[in-house]
Design a protein around this motif. Structure first.
Motif, mmCIF file in Angstrom:
data_model
loop_
_atom_site.group_PDB
_atom_site.id
_atom_site.type_symbol
_atom_site.label_atom_id
_atom_site.label_comp_id
_atom_site.label_asym_id
_atom_site.label_seq_id
_atom_site.Cartn_x
_atom_site.Cartn_y
_atom_site.Cartn_z
ATOM 1 N N VAL A 145 79.480 -1.740 -52.146
ATOM 2 C CA VAL A 145 79.903 -1.112 -53.088
ATOM 3 C C VAL A 145 78.775 -0.809 -54.500
ATOM 4 N N THR A 146 77.891 -1.419 -54.275
ATOM 5 C CA THR A 146 77.484 -0.461 -55.198
ATOM 6 C C THR A 146 76.256 0.767 -54.630
ATOM 7 N N CYS A 147 76.238 0.770 -53.747
ATOM 8 C CA CYS A 147 75.342 1.947 -53.541
ATOM 9 C C CYS A 147 76.572 2.941 -53.084
ATOM 10 N N GLU A 148 77.974 3.076 -53.255
ATOM 11 C CA GLU A 148 79.132 3.948 -53.631
ATOM 12 C C GLU A 148 79.259 4.135 -54.591
ATOM 13 N N TYR A 149 78.951 3.154 -55.621
ATOM 14 C CA TYR A 149 79.469 3.551 -56.892
ATOM 15 C C TYR A 149 77.662 4.057 -57.211
ATOM 16 N N LEU A 150 76.828 4.262 -57.173
ATOM 17 C CA LEU A 150 75.641 4.631 -57.308
ATOM 18 C C LEU A 150 75.852 6.146 -56.598
ATOM 19 N N ASP A 151 76.508 6.549 -55.481
ATOM 20 C CA ASP A 151 76.444 7.713 -54.976
ATOM 21 C C ASP A 151 77.034 8.904 -56.473
ATOM 22 N N GLU A 152 78.239 8.122 -56.277
ATOM 23 C CA GLU A 152 79.307 9.096 -56.873
ATOM 24 C C GLU A 152 78.556 8.526 -58.170
ATOM 25 N N ALA A 153 77.824 7.581 -59.158
ATOM 26 C CA ALA A 153 78.245 8.010 -61.085
ATOM 27 C C ALA A 153 76.979 9.084 -60.319
ATOM 28 N N TYR A 154 75.665 9.040 -59.379
ATOM 29 C CA TYR A 154 74.407 10.037 -59.978
ATOM 30 C C TYR A 154 74.955 10.790 -58.777
ATOM 31 N N PRO A 155 75.523 12.083 -58.540
ATOM 32 C CA PRO A 155 76.019 12.452 -57.227
ATOM 33 C C PRO A 155 75.013 13.287 -56.827
ATOM 34 N N ASP A 156 73.149 13.268 -57.478
ATOM 35 C CA ASP A 156 72.187 13.918 -57.280
ATOM 36 C C ASP A 156 71.691 13.096 -55.974
ATOM 37 N N THR A 157 70.723 14.304 -55.368
ATOM 38 C CA THR A 157 70.747 13.877 -53.298
ATOM 39 C C THR A 157 71.818 12.334 -53.143
ATOM 40 N N PRO A 158 72.777 13.393 -52.548
ATOM 41 C CA PRO A 158 73.688 12.693 -52.438
ATOM 42 C C PRO A 158 73.513 11.907 -50.970
ATOM 43 N N MET A 159 73.901 10.600 -50.766
ATOM 44 C CA MET A 159 73.964 9.462 -49.663
ATOM 45 C C MET A 159 75.134 9.961 -48.159
ATOM 46 N N TYR A 160 75.739 10.566 -48.354
ATOM 47 C CA TYR A 160 76.854 11.310 -47.208
ATOM 48 C C TYR A 160 76.793 12.661 -47.292
ATOM 49 N N PRO A 161 77.384 13.075 -45.854
ATOM 50 C CA PRO A 161 77.624 14.826 -46.065
ATOM 51 C C PRO A 161 79.263 14.585 -46.565
ATOM 52 N N ALA A 162 78.809 15.939 -46.810
ATOM 53 C CA ALA A 162 80.044 16.414 -48.217
ATOM 54 C C ALA A 162 81.606 16.037 -47.078
ATOM 55 N N ASP A 163 81.558 16.512 -45.643
ATOM 56 C CA ASP A 163 82.975 16.818 -45.130
ATOM 57 C C ASP A 163 83.580 15.581 -44.907
ATOM 58 N N ALA A 164 84.311 15.303 -44.766
ATOM 59 C CA ALA A 164 85.307 14.214 -45.138
ATOM 60 C C ALA A 164 85.432 12.690 -44.255
ATOM 61 N N TYR A 165 84.626 14.143 -42.662
ATOM 62 C CA TYR A 165 85.865 13.425 -41.526
ATOM 63 C C TYR A 165 84.061 12.737 -41.316
ATOM 64 N N LEU A 166 83.115 13.617 -41.717
ATOM 65 C CA LEU A 166 81.646 12.926 -41.585
ATOM 66 C C LEU A 166 81.366 11.567 -42.123
ATOM 67 N N LYS A 167 81.697 11.812 -43.998
ATOM 68 C CA LYS A 167 81.589 10.620 -44.049
ATOM 69 C C LYS A 167 82.423 9.503 -43.693
ATOM 70 N N ALA A 168 84.110 9.294 -43.652
ATOM 71 C CA ALA A 168 84.895 8.692 -42.681
ATOM 72 C C ALA A 168 83.391 7.765 -41.691
ATOM 73 N N ARG A 169 83.069 9.111 -41.106
ATOM 74 C CA ARG A 169 82.679 8.034 -39.552
ATOM 75 C C ARG A 169 81.037 7.459 -40.000
ATOM 76 N N ASP A 170 81.076 8.000 -40.909
ATOM 77 C CA ASP A 170 79.561 6.716 -42.064
ATOM 78 C C ASP A 170 79.628 6.064 -42.004
#
Ligand SMILES: N[C@@H](CCC(=O)N[C@@H](CS)C(=O)NCC(=O)O)C(=O)O
Length: 242
Positions: free
Chosen positions: A84-109
């Motif tokens: 949850v901390t990692c996901e928070y950081l990914d959303e609160a600091y969107p530069d250098t994204p950690m997940y694919p932009a595509d919703a399905y690929l993100k769900a797969r990850d």
């Protein structure tokens, strides 16, 4: 890095600075390492406060009711649980994204990370028995085979693509502890897991990972004494950086 101080029972909570992100961590914790890697990959400034997880400071339960590291704190915000901390950081600091932009690929990850999480209890239990419990070893190897298959399916140098992303950072701290923990016995990861070995080599050399790898000797020394009166939180010199 010299040995790090870990706040323990009886020690005063350092004052929180307004607007400064703080991470409660523990130098040898693979869960907290996930958060540290995402902070580093995103080049986020933060204050590191290490917690002695054997003799926890009383105030730590106000930060995390479960008493576990990691926890992030920013002004009146508290975020627990490594993923949850990692996901928070990914959303609160969107530069250098950690997940694919595509919703399905993100769900797969996310599913992949969740399934990997199911292997962590076997990892710890197997390590406790130095990989000698055949059933645990088999369970763990099954998980390692599914990682190999996923690398095969993706066909990319890292799970995220040409650089590491959330999947890579979420599983790495556990994967690189396999040899030092003896979770798969003295044989370690089978050579037949060729893609997994190649991924490990790439990760070891990556600019975010390389300076932050905790040496095997330090991990072994820490885990040998963990949860005993001789726990060595503050005494072990490490080469890894924040
Ligand atoms: N599900 C938690 C697990 C964190 C965890 O188990 N951290 C360990 C250190 S590696 C801890 O704080 N242990 C203290 C305890 O068990 O009391 C997460 O993902 O953050």
């Amino acid at each position: 890095m010299p040995a790090e101080h870990h706040f323990k029972t009886g020690e005063t909570l350092p004052a929180l600075k307004p607007g400064v992100l703080r991470l409660y961590s523990m130098a040898f914790c693979p869960y907290a390492e996930r958060t540290r890697l995402v902070l580093a990959a995103k080049d986020i400034d933060y204050e590191l406060v290490n917690v002695n997880t054997y003799k926890k400071p009383e105030w730590y339960f106000d930060k995390n009711p479960d008493g576990l590291v990691p926890t992030l704190e920013l002004d009146d915000k508290l975020i627990q649980e490594s993923l949850v901390t990692c996901e928070y950081l990914d959303e609160a600091y969107p530069d250098t994204p950690m997940y694919p932009a595509d919703a399905y690929l993100k769900a797969r990850d996310k599913l992949f990370i969740q399934r990997f999480g199911n292997s962590i209890p076997a990892f710890y239990r197997s390590a406790k028995e130095k990989g000698k419990n055949e059933e645990l070893r088999t369970t763990l190897l099954k998980h390692m085979n599914s990682i190999e298959d996923e690398l095969q399916n993706r066909g990319t140098p890292f799970f995220f693509g040409s650089s590491p992303g959330m999947v890579d950072y979420a599983i790495w701290p556990f994967i690189y502890r396999i040899p030092s923990s003896m979770a798969l016995g003295s044989g370690g990861l089978p050579e037949s897991l060729v893609l997994l070995h190649q991924w490990i080599d790439r990760m070891r050399k990556h600019e975010i990972i390389a300076p932050r790898i905790m040496e095997d000797e330090a991990l072994v020394e820490f885990s040998t004494h963990y949860r005993t009166p001789g726990s060595r939180f503050d005494e072990i010199q490490t080469k890894s950086v924040k």
